[in-house]
Motif scaffolding. Structure first.
Motif, mmCIF file in Angstrom:
data_model
loop_
_atom_site.group_PDB
_atom_site.id
_atom_site.type_symbol
_atom_site.label_atom_id
_atom_site.label_comp_id
_atom_site.label_asym_id
_atom_site.label_seq_id
_atom_site.Cartn_x
_atom_site.Cartn_y
_atom_site.Cartn_z
ATOM 1 N N VAL A 1 0.823 -1.200 0.000
ATOM 2 C CA VAL A 1 0.000 0.000 0.000
ATOM 3 C C VAL A 1 0.869 1.266 0.000
ATOM 4 O O VAL A 1 0.592 2.175 -0.780
ATOM 5 C CB VAL A 1 -1.017 -0.019 1.165
ATOM 6 N N CYS A 35 -8.511 -4.189 -4.807
ATOM 7 C CA CYS A 35 -9.027 -3.724 -3.515
ATOM 8 C C CYS A 35 -10.538 -3.942 -3.471
ATOM 9 O O CYS A 35 -11.262 -3.551 -4.382
ATOM 10 C CB CYS A 35 -8.705 -2.250 -3.322
ATOM 11 N N CYS A 41 -8.081 -1.595 6.245
ATOM 12 C CA CYS A 41 -6.776 -0.932 6.213
ATOM 13 C C CYS A 41 -6.884 0.515 6.700
ATOM 14 O O CYS A 41 -5.990 1.015 7.389
ATOM 15 C CB CYS A 41 -6.176 -0.991 4.815
ATOM 16 N N ILE A 51 -7.609 4.604 2.251
ATOM 17 C CA ILE A 51 -6.865 3.735 1.339
ATOM 18 C C ILE A 51 -7.752 3.185 0.219
ATOM 19 O O ILE A 51 -7.347 3.223 -0.947
ATOM 20 C CB ILE A 51 -6.130 2.626 2.113
#
Length: 86
Positions: A1, A35, A41, A51
Motif C-alpha cells: 500500500v 481492492c 486498512c 486507502i
C-alpha cells in the motif's frame, strides 16, 4: 500500500508511464484494482488515509495513461513502418 500511495502521488503531479510501471507488472491480485474496499486498512492506518479511495483513484488514473506494454507495442509498430529505422 505505501508504494501505491507513492505512485498515486507521483501520478497526481506527472501522469507518466514510468511511475505506472510499478503497478502494471504487479500480480493481478496485488494491484490496486483488486481492492475490495472493505475499509479494514483505513481503520489501522496511522495517517488515517482513505486507502480504498486512494486505490480507486489510482486505478482510475492508470486507466487514463498508456501502459508500458502499449508504449512498447506502439514503438515497435512505428519502427516497422519506418523500415526498422528509429
Amino acid at each position: 500500500v505505501p508504494t501505491y500511495i507513492s505512485v498515486l502521488n507521483d501520478l497526481r503531479f506527472a501522469p507518466i508511464t514510468n511511475s505506472a510501471m510499478i503497478v502494471e507488472f504487479a500480480p493481478e491480485d496485488k494491484k490496486p484494482s483488486a481492492c475490495i474496499a472493505c475499509g479494514k486498512c483505513t481503520k489501522i492506518c496511522p495517517q488515517n488515509i482513505d486507502i480504498p479511495g486512494a486505490m480507486r483513484e489510482l486505478t482510475d488514473t492508470l486507466a487514463k495513461i498508456p501502459s508500458w506494454r502499449d508504449v512498447c507495442r506502439q514503438r515497435e509498430e512505428e519502427q516497422k513502418r519506418n523500415g526498422g529505422n528509429a
